[in-house]
Scaffold this motif. Structure first.
Motif, PDB file in Angstrom:
ATOM      1  N   GLU A  51       0.834  -1.211   0.000  1.00 33.50           N
ATOM      2  CA  GLU A  51       0.000   0.000   0.000  1.00 33.50           C
ATOM      3  C   GLU A  51       0.864   1.255   0.000  1.00 33.50           C
ATOM      4  N   CYS A  52       1.880   1.284   0.854  1.00 28.30           N
ATOM      5  CA  CYS A  52       2.765   2.455   0.910  1.00 28.30           C
ATOM      6  C   CYS A  52       3.461   2.679  -0.428  1.00 28.30           C
ATOM      7  N   LEU A  53       3.907   1.622  -1.049  1.00 30.60           N
ATOM      8  CA  LEU A  53       4.608   1.768  -2.326  1.00 30.60           C
ATOM      9  C   LEU A  53       3.663   2.248  -3.421  1.00 30.60           C
ATOM     10  N   ILE A  54       2.496   1.637  -3.514  1.00 34.91           N
ATOM     11  CA  ILE A  54       1.523   2.049  -4.526  1.00 34.91           C
ATOM     12  C   ILE A  54       1.155   3.519  -4.332  1.00 34.91           C
ATOM     13  N   ASP A  55       0.978   3.926  -3.087  1.00 35.58           N
ATOM     14  CA  ASP A  55       0.616   5.313  -2.792  1.00 35.58           C
ATOM     15  C   ASP A  55       1.710   6.297  -3.200  1.00 35.58           C
ATOM     16  N   ASN A  56       2.922   5.816  -3.369  1.00 36.35           N
ATOM     17  CA  ASN A  56       4.047   6.684  -3.712  1.00 36.35           C
ATOM     18  C   ASN A  56       4.555   6.480  -5.133  1.00 36.35           C
ATOM     19  N   THR A  84      10.892   2.804  -5.892  1.00 35.18           N
ATOM     20  CA  THR A  84       9.852   3.438  -5.079  1.00 35.18           C
ATOM     21  C   THR A  84      10.134   3.234  -3.595  1.00 35.18           C
ATOM     22  N   ALA A  85      10.616   2.053  -3.232  1.00 31.23           N
ATOM     23  CA  ALA A  85      10.906   1.751  -1.826  1.00 31.23           C
ATOM     24  C   ALA A  85      12.016   2.636  -1.266  1.00 31.23           C
ATOM     25  N   GLN A  86      12.794   3.256  -2.138  1.00 31.88           N
ATOM     26  CA  GLN A  86      13.882   4.122  -1.701  1.00 31.88           C
ATOM     27  C   GLN A  86      13.484   5.594  -1.602  1.00 31.88           C
ATOM     28  N   ARG A  87      12.266   5.914  -2.011  1.00 32.21           N
ATOM     29  CA  ARG A  87      11.791   7.304  -1.943  1.00 32.21           C
ATOM     30  C   ARG A  87      11.498   7.676  -0.493  1.00 32.21           C
ATOM     31  N   PRO A  88      11.877   8.888  -0.101  1.00 29.89           N
ATOM     32  CA  PRO A  88      11.651   9.300   1.295  1.00 29.89           C
ATOM     33  C   PRO A  88      10.197   9.165   1.751  1.00 29.89           C
ATOM     34  N   GLU A  89       9.253   9.517   0.889  1.00 31.12           N
ATOM     35  CA  GLU A  89       7.844   9.433   1.275  1.00 31.12           C
ATOM     36  C   GLU A  89       7.420   7.989   1.520  1.00 31.12           C
ATOM     37  N   ALA A  90       7.932   7.071   0.696  1.00 27.74           N
ATOM     38  CA  ALA A  90       7.613   5.655   0.877  1.00 27.74           C
ATOM     39  C   ALA A  90       8.247   5.120   2.158  1.00 27.74           C
ATOM     40  N   ILE A  91       9.482   5.508   2.405  1.00 25.81           N
ATOM     41  CA  ILE A  91      10.167   5.081   3.630  1.00 25.81           C
ATOM     42  C   ILE A  91       9.412   5.588   4.855  1.00 25.81           C
ATOM     43  N   ASN A  92       8.980   6.848   4.807  1.00 26.87           N
ATOM     44  CA  ASN A  92       8.213   7.409   5.927  1.00 26.87           C
ATOM     45  C   ASN A  92       6.919   6.639   6.147  1.00 26.87           C
ATOM     46  N   CYS A  93       6.225   6.318   5.080  1.00 25.09           N
ATOM     47  CA  CYS A  93       4.970   5.565   5.190  1.00 25.09           C
ATOM     48  C   CYS A  93       5.220   4.186   5.791  1.00 25.09           C
ATOM     49  N   ILE A  94       6.217   3.503   5.283  1.00 27.08           N
ATOM     50  CA  ILE A  94       6.523   2.151   5.769  1.00 27.08           C
ATOM     51  C   ILE A  94       6.910   2.205   7.244  1.00 27.08           C
ATOM     52  N   THR A  95       7.716   3.185   7.599  1.00 21.82           N
ATOM     53  CA  THR A  95       8.145   3.326   8.994  1.00 21.82           C
ATOM     54  C   THR A  95       6.966   3.668   9.897  1.00 21.82           C
ATOM     55  N   ARG A  96       6.199   4.648   9.479  1.00 24.72           N
ATOM     56  CA  ARG A  96       5.064   5.119  10.282  1.00 24.72           C
ATOM     57  C   ARG A  96       3.997   4.034  10.437  1.00 24.72           C
ATOM     58  N   GLU A  97       3.674   3.344   9.355  1.00 25.59           N
ATOM     59  CA  GLU A  97       2.583   2.367   9.375  1.00 25.59           C
ATOM     60  C   GLU A  97       3.048   0.961   9.755  1.00 25.59           C
ATOM     61  N   GLY A  98       4.259   0.612   9.358  1.00 22.10           N
ATOM     62  CA  GLY A  98       4.717  -0.753   9.524  1.00 22.10           C
ATOM     63  C   GLY A  98       5.515  -1.044  10.769  1.00 22.10           C
ATOM     64  N   LEU A  99       6.250  -0.063  11.247  1.00 20.13           N
ATOM     65  CA  LEU A  99       7.099  -0.305  12.398  1.00 20.13           C
ATOM     66  C   LEU A  99       6.315  -0.803  13.614  1.00 20.13           C
TER      67      LEU A  99
END
Length: 105
Positions: A51-56, A84-99
């Motif tokens: 989801e985070c990747l698609i959103d970014n 896409t996984a290396q984009r700051p916005e995607a990293i933030n989403c993954i960290t915020r939602e997944g951590l």
């Protein structure tokens, strides 16, 4: 009879801000992104990361991946997902939602 089955779906889609074509493309793209996430990022929640990747992703990237849902995953698909996984916005989403999910098991 068919109209009765389709009408609720049409009403649901009309209530959404997203274009129905975009919704279909995103779902098709997810079917390509998820297996790549599972292969390249083991141990992370694949649905959430997908989801985070698609959103970014750009509309063009989603379109490319949606097309590959019918033809199979190519090296280009993997490149798009990894980039896409290396984009700051995607990293933030993954960290915020997944951590929290990763830490809480």
């Amino acid at each position: 009879m068919i109209l009765r089955a389709i009408l609720p779906l049409m009403l649901l889609l009309a209530a959404c801000d997203a274009n129905p074509v975009d919704i279909v493309a995103r779902e098709a793209a997810k079917s390509v992104v998820r297996p790549i996430v599972q292969e390249k990022l083991p141990g992370v929640p694949p649905d959430l990361v997908t989801e985070c990747l698609i959103d970014n992703m750009s509309a063009g990237e989603i379109s490319t991946l949606a097309q590959e849902a019918a033809t199979g995953i190519s090296p280009r698909s993997t490149e798009i997902v990894v980039a896409t996984a290396q984009r700051p916005e995607a990293i933030n989403c993954i960290t915020r939602e997944g951590l929290p999910l990763i830490l809480n098991g």
